[in-house]
Design an enzyme around this catalytic site. Structure first.
Site, mmCIF file in Angstrom:
data_model
loop_
_atom_site.group_PDB
_atom_site.id
_atom_site.type_symbol
_atom_site.label_atom_id
_atom_site.label_comp_id
_atom_site.label_asym_id
_atom_site.label_seq_id
_atom_site.Cartn_x
_atom_site.Cartn_y
_atom_site.Cartn_z
ATOM 1 N N CYS A 105 4.196 -5.995 6.083
ATOM 2 C CA CYS A 105 3.065 -6.014 6.909
ATOM 3 C C CYS A 105 2.681 -7.545 7.283
ATOM 4 O O CYS A 105 1.579 -7.736 7.862
ATOM 5 C CB CYS A 105 1.968 -5.285 6.008
ATOM 6 S SG CYS A 105 1.569 -6.315 4.497
ATOM 7 N N GLU B 193 8.524 8.141 -1.474
ATOM 8 C CA GLU B 193 9.394 9.117 -1.492
ATOM 9 C C GLU B 193 10.708 8.281 -0.947
ATOM 10 O O GLU B 193 11.816 8.929 -1.132
ATOM 11 C CB GLU B 193 9.229 10.292 -0.889
ATOM 12 C CG GLU B 193 8.962 10.347 0.458
ATOM 13 C CD GLU B 193 7.579 9.999 0.994
ATOM 14 O OE1 GLU B 193 7.037 9.243 0.663
ATOM 15 O OE2 GLU B 193 6.975 10.612 1.918
ATOM 16 N N GLU C 207 2.654 -1.693 15.951
ATOM 17 C CA GLU C 207 3.448 -2.201 14.987
ATOM 18 C C GLU C 207 5.021 -1.418 15.061
ATOM 19 O O GLU C 207 4.833 -0.163 15.196
ATOM 20 C CB GLU C 207 2.762 -1.738 13.692
ATOM 21 C CG GLU C 207 3.560 -1.945 12.429
ATOM 22 C CD GLU C 207 2.824 -1.702 11.279
ATOM 23 O OE1 GLU C 207 2.662 -0.632 10.925
ATOM 24 O OE2 GLU C 207 2.907 -2.514 10.273
ATOM 25 N N SER D 75 0.813 3.011 6.116
ATOM 26 C CA SER D 75 0.800 2.819 7.457
ATOM 27 C C SER D 75 -0.887 3.020 7.788
ATOM 28 O O SER D 75 -1.526 3.784 6.991
ATOM 29 C CB SER D 75 1.541 3.937 8.407
ATOM 30 O OG SER D 75 1.036 5.178 7.962
ATOM 31 N N LYS E 83 1.977 6.783 -7.380
ATOM 32 C CA LYS E 83 2.918 7.844 -6.505
ATOM 33 C C LYS E 83 3.457 6.853 -5.411
ATOM 34 O O LYS E 83 3.196 6.303 -4.441
ATOM 35 C CB LYS E 83 1.847 8.527 -5.816
ATOM 36 C CG LYS E 83 2.641 9.881 -5.352
ATOM 37 C CD LYS E 83 3.856 9.834 -4.134
ATOM 38 C CE LYS E 83 3.367 9.313 -2.895
ATOM 39 N NZ LYS E 83 4.590 9.268 -2.153
ATOM 40 N N PHE F 293 7.064 2.207 1.443
ATOM 41 C CA PHE F 293 8.660 2.020 1.242
ATOM 42 C C PHE F 293 9.212 0.420 1.179
ATOM 43 O O PHE F 293 9.966 0.273 0.474
ATOM 44 C CB PHE F 293 9.606 2.726 2.306
ATOM 45 C CG PHE F 293 9.371 1.973 3.487
ATOM 46 C CD1 PHE F 293 10.683 1.109 3.693
ATOM 47 C CD2 PHE F 293 9.021 2.021 4.512
ATOM 48 C CE1 PHE F 293 10.692 0.346 4.891
ATOM 49 C CE2 PHE F 293 9.050 1.465 5.753
ATOM 50 C CZ PHE F 293 9.996 0.379 5.965
HETATM 51 P P1 NAD Z 1 3.420 5.448 5.108
HETATM 52 O O1 NAD Z 1 2.046 5.490 5.642
HETATM 53 O O2 NAD Z 1 4.441 6.613 5.989
HETATM 54 O O3 NAD Z 1 3.553 5.912 3.571
HETATM 55 C C1 NAD Z 1 2.918 5.402 2.591
HETATM 56 C C2 NAD Z 1 2.626 6.290 1.281
HETATM 57 O O4 NAD Z 1 1.928 7.572 2.119
HETATM 58 C C3 NAD Z 1 3.752 6.924 0.889
HETATM 59 O O5 NAD Z 1 3.756 6.853 -0.440
HETATM 60 C C4 NAD Z 1 3.883 8.413 1.338
HETATM 61 O O6 NAD Z 1 4.246 9.394 0.549
HETATM 62 C C5 NAD Z 1 2.560 8.633 1.893
HETATM 63 N N1 NAD Z 1 2.229 9.335 2.998
HETATM 64 C C6 NAD Z 1 2.879 9.439 4.069
HETATM 65 N N2 NAD Z 1 2.510 10.315 5.070
HETATM 66 C C7 NAD Z 1 1.449 11.043 4.328
HETATM 67 C C8 NAD Z 1 0.686 11.990 4.902
HETATM 68 N N3 NAD Z 1 0.711 12.446 5.957
HETATM 69 N N4 NAD Z 1 -0.441 12.405 4.037
HETATM 70 C C9 NAD Z 1 -0.321 11.838 2.928
HETATM 71 N N5 NAD Z 1 0.213 10.766 2.329
HETATM 72 C C10 NAD Z 1 1.339 10.512 3.253
HETATM 73 O O7 NAD Z 1 3.999 4.052 5.162
HETATM 74 P P2 NAD Z 1 5.485 3.446 5.015
HETATM 75 O O8 NAD Z 1 6.208 3.630 6.201
HETATM 76 O O9 NAD Z 1 5.924 4.096 3.643
HETATM 77 O O10 NAD Z 1 5.177 2.056 4.862
HETATM 78 C C11 NAD Z 1 5.120 1.177 5.990
HETATM 79 C C12 NAD Z 1 3.684 0.976 6.300
HETATM 80 O O11 NAD Z 1 3.156 0.197 5.491
HETATM 81 C C13 NAD Z 1 3.646 -0.065 7.637
HETATM 82 O O12 NAD Z 1 2.571 0.222 8.430
HETATM 83 C C14 NAD Z 1 3.043 -1.413 6.819
HETATM 84 O O13 NAD Z 1 2.484 -2.329 7.791
HETATM 85 C C15 NAD Z 1 2.225 -0.734 5.815
HETATM 86 N N6 NAD Z 1 2.249 -1.860 4.566
HETATM 87 C C16 NAD Z 1 1.004 -2.474 4.701
HETATM 88 C C17 NAD Z 1 0.798 -3.471 3.908
HETATM 89 C C18 NAD Z 1 -0.581 -3.986 3.618
HETATM 90 O O14 NAD Z 1 -0.839 -5.065 2.692
HETATM 91 N N7 NAD Z 1 -1.479 -4.140 4.652
HETATM 92 C C19 NAD Z 1 1.772 -3.607 2.852
HETATM 93 C C20 NAD Z 1 2.981 -3.074 2.967
HETATM 94 C C21 NAD Z 1 3.191 -2.137 3.757
#
Ligand code: NAD
Length: 493
Positions: free
Chosen positions: A288, A183, A383, A233, A180, A156
């Site tokens: 991140c 959401e 985090e 994440s 994708k 997000f």
């Molecule tokens: P998230 O992991 O909740 O969601 C990321 C994606 O995974 C979304 O598209 C979501 O639909 C999907 N998703 C969520 N739960 C799922 C599941 N159980 N099974 C399959 N798919 C699933 O992350 P977020 O809250 O949207 O973003 C924040 C996180 O992203 C933080 O941990 C941040 O550090 C990380 N992030 C990392 C970087 C990097 O370069 N390392 C960059 C940006 C964000």
């Protein structure tokens, strides 16, 4: 504050083969603006059939796109860059509306994404391959070949920038790409799709499938998707990595972070205080690359005093936007409450901050600075992904580096010092993929690639730069023997 206008965008669809398509799923997801706590749109919660439709569209165009010469593919990126620039206001507004960033932050994030678009315009140089004579009369030629249909799953917090880490490199390399988006923040993806079409990208080379877990699992499982990039994440990164690679597919999954900034007494007071603050509070700590722990070595009180002064000047809506959602707000506040109960000194308290006028229902949390934090407390280890900086005090650089090294993540680390020796030692011993010296957010500029270490990444390589291009391509080596003694031809020499 630059105003964010409430908009009801209604029912959004998927983007398949160059047009908006209904989903066959009857489930929808409500998109809530964190500025207003109100629905601004709905998206389909897509299923395997929706994804399959996009994959089939992509598969049918792939042979043509692969055949299109690299200069023409790069030309699309040149035009896309211009279109992004001329639509900056529109895209920034959408990012602010669904993500809660300030307009200025949103524009800065588009500009960072645009760097990858610019890098993609140089792919004719990078994908030129190699060729040499490897034995008498024998040459070997190596080319980068696209993989086919590939996909990206994004978080997000950077709704345009993170997709732009993937899309330009994947499609300019000759792949067809399915996105994708998160959401929670899907609105930018539609604009990226429209801009790419306007830039001349053939229908089907880029597709958007909205949704959540079911759509992600479909991407991991679909036999015709050859590679998956994920950013989000660590918990989900690990799931996506295992599920995708267990089916023999390529995956690169970037995860969460807990970045440390090491501060020593010889650091410049003013720029260090500003650097600590910008790193921990920028994007309301929801990035991140945010450093959420400052390890103060020996007496750094003058820097901390200045940091407090600077933090108190922060204006919500101007210096930082909102938290993404009500549950995220409650989770972050929970970390602050817990640290307070464990005995942290609260130097600056962002709970109960005053919202900007006209945005009373938004999810606002001001800068929060916790001092005397112990390395084993949740606020120091986990985090938080919010505007919270934990200060850990220690007396040697060795101890500071142990704290940094012991964290399970490894995205970034930074040191603030005027000593070359300290800077060198810390940059050599930090267990992180990206290190800053007097820079709190050490995002490498393209063509230097972006990617962390340890549990901040599953898979090999980085997501941008040359490393990103390698992820989206396979090497083909052609070895040729050139016949020498054809008598019929000898007379022409
Ligand atoms: P998230 O992991 O909740 O969601 C990321 C994606 O995974 C979304 O598209 C979501 O639909 C999907 N998703 C969520 N739960 C799922 C599941 N159980 N099974 C399959 N798919 C699933 O992350 P977020 O809250 O949207 O973003 C924040 C996180 O992203 C933080 O941990 C941040 O550090 C990380 N992030 C990392 C970087 C990097 O370069 N390392 C960059 C940006 C964000």
């Amino acid at each position: 504050m630059t105003k964010i206008k409430f908009e009801d965008l209604g029912e959004k669809k998927n983007w398949v083969s160059g047009r908006y398509e209904d989903s066959s799923s009857n489930k929808t997801i409500s998109i809530i603006s964190p500025y207003f706590d109100k629905e601004i749109a709905t998206i389909p919660d897509s299923n395997y059939n929706d994804l399959d439709m996009a994959v089939q569209g992509a598969r049918s165009i792939f042979p043509n796109w692969k055949k299109t010469n690299i200069r023409d593919r790069a030309e699309v990126m040149f035009r896309f860059k211009t279109i992004l620039e001329s639509n900056m206001d529109e895209l920034a507004h959408l990012i602010s509306l669904d993500n809660g960033k300030t307009i200025e932050d949103a524009k800065a994030s588009i500009n960072r994404g645009k760097e990858v678009v610019e890098f993609a315009t140089s792919l004719p140089n990078i994908l030129k391959g190699d060729s040499s004579q490897v034995a008498d009369g024998i040459t070997c030629t190596m080319t980068h070949e696209p993989l086919g249909v590939v996909a990206g799953i994004t978080p997000f917090n950077f709704p345009a920038m993170v997709p732009l880490w993937m899309i330009p490199l994947a499609i300019t390399s000759g792949n067809c790409f399915i996105l994708k988006p998160s959401e929670q923040t899907p609105l930018s993806a539609f604009k990226i799709a429209e801009y790419l079409k306007e830039a001349g990208l053939p229908d089907g080379v880029f597709q958007v499938i909205n949704g959540s877990k079911e759509a992600v699992e479909a991407i991991c499982d679909h036999p015709d998707i050859k590679a998956v990039a994920f950013v989000g994440s660590s918990k989900v990164a690990k799931i996506v990595y295992s599920r995708t690679t267990s089916q023999g597919k390529r995956a690169l999954c970037l995860g969460g972070a807990k970045n440390h900034m090491i501060v020593v007494p010889d650091a410049d007071i003013d720029s260090t205080a500003k650097g600590l603050l910008a790193s921990s509070m920028g994007s309301a700590g929801q990035r991140c690359m945010a450093a959420s722990v400052a390890v103060g070595v020996a007496d750094v009180d003058p820097i901390i005093d200045q940091l407090i002064e600077e933090a108190k000047k922060y204006v919500l809506g101007v210096d930082m936007g909102t938290i993404i959602s009500r549950p995220a707000f409650d989770r972050i506040k929970g970390y602050i409450d817990n640290a307070e109960n464990m005995g942290a000194k609260i130097l600056v308290d962002g709970r109960n901050s005053t919202p900007p006028e006209g945005y009373d229902n938004g999810y606002w949390l001001g800068p929060t600075i916790l001092d005397d934090v112990s390395p084993d407390w949740p606020c120091a280890k986990e985090e938080i992904f919010g505007p919270v900086l934990s200060i850990i005090r220690t007396d040697t650089i060795d101890k500071a580096m142990k704290i940094e090294n012991n964290n399970i993540y490894g995205n970034a680390a930074a040191v603030f010092t005027t000593s070359g020796e300290v800077a060198k030692t810390i940059s050599e011993t930090a267990s992180a993929g990206m290190v800053g010296i007097n820079i709190g957010v050490p995002v490498p500029r393209e063509p230097y690639s972006f990617g962390g270490w340890n549990e901040s990444k599953y898979g090999h390589g980085d997501i941008t730069g040359k490393s990103g291009v390698e992820f989206w391509t396979d090497l083909k080596k052609v070895t040729a023997r050139w016949p020498e003694s054809n008598e019929a031809w000898k007379k022409y020499f």
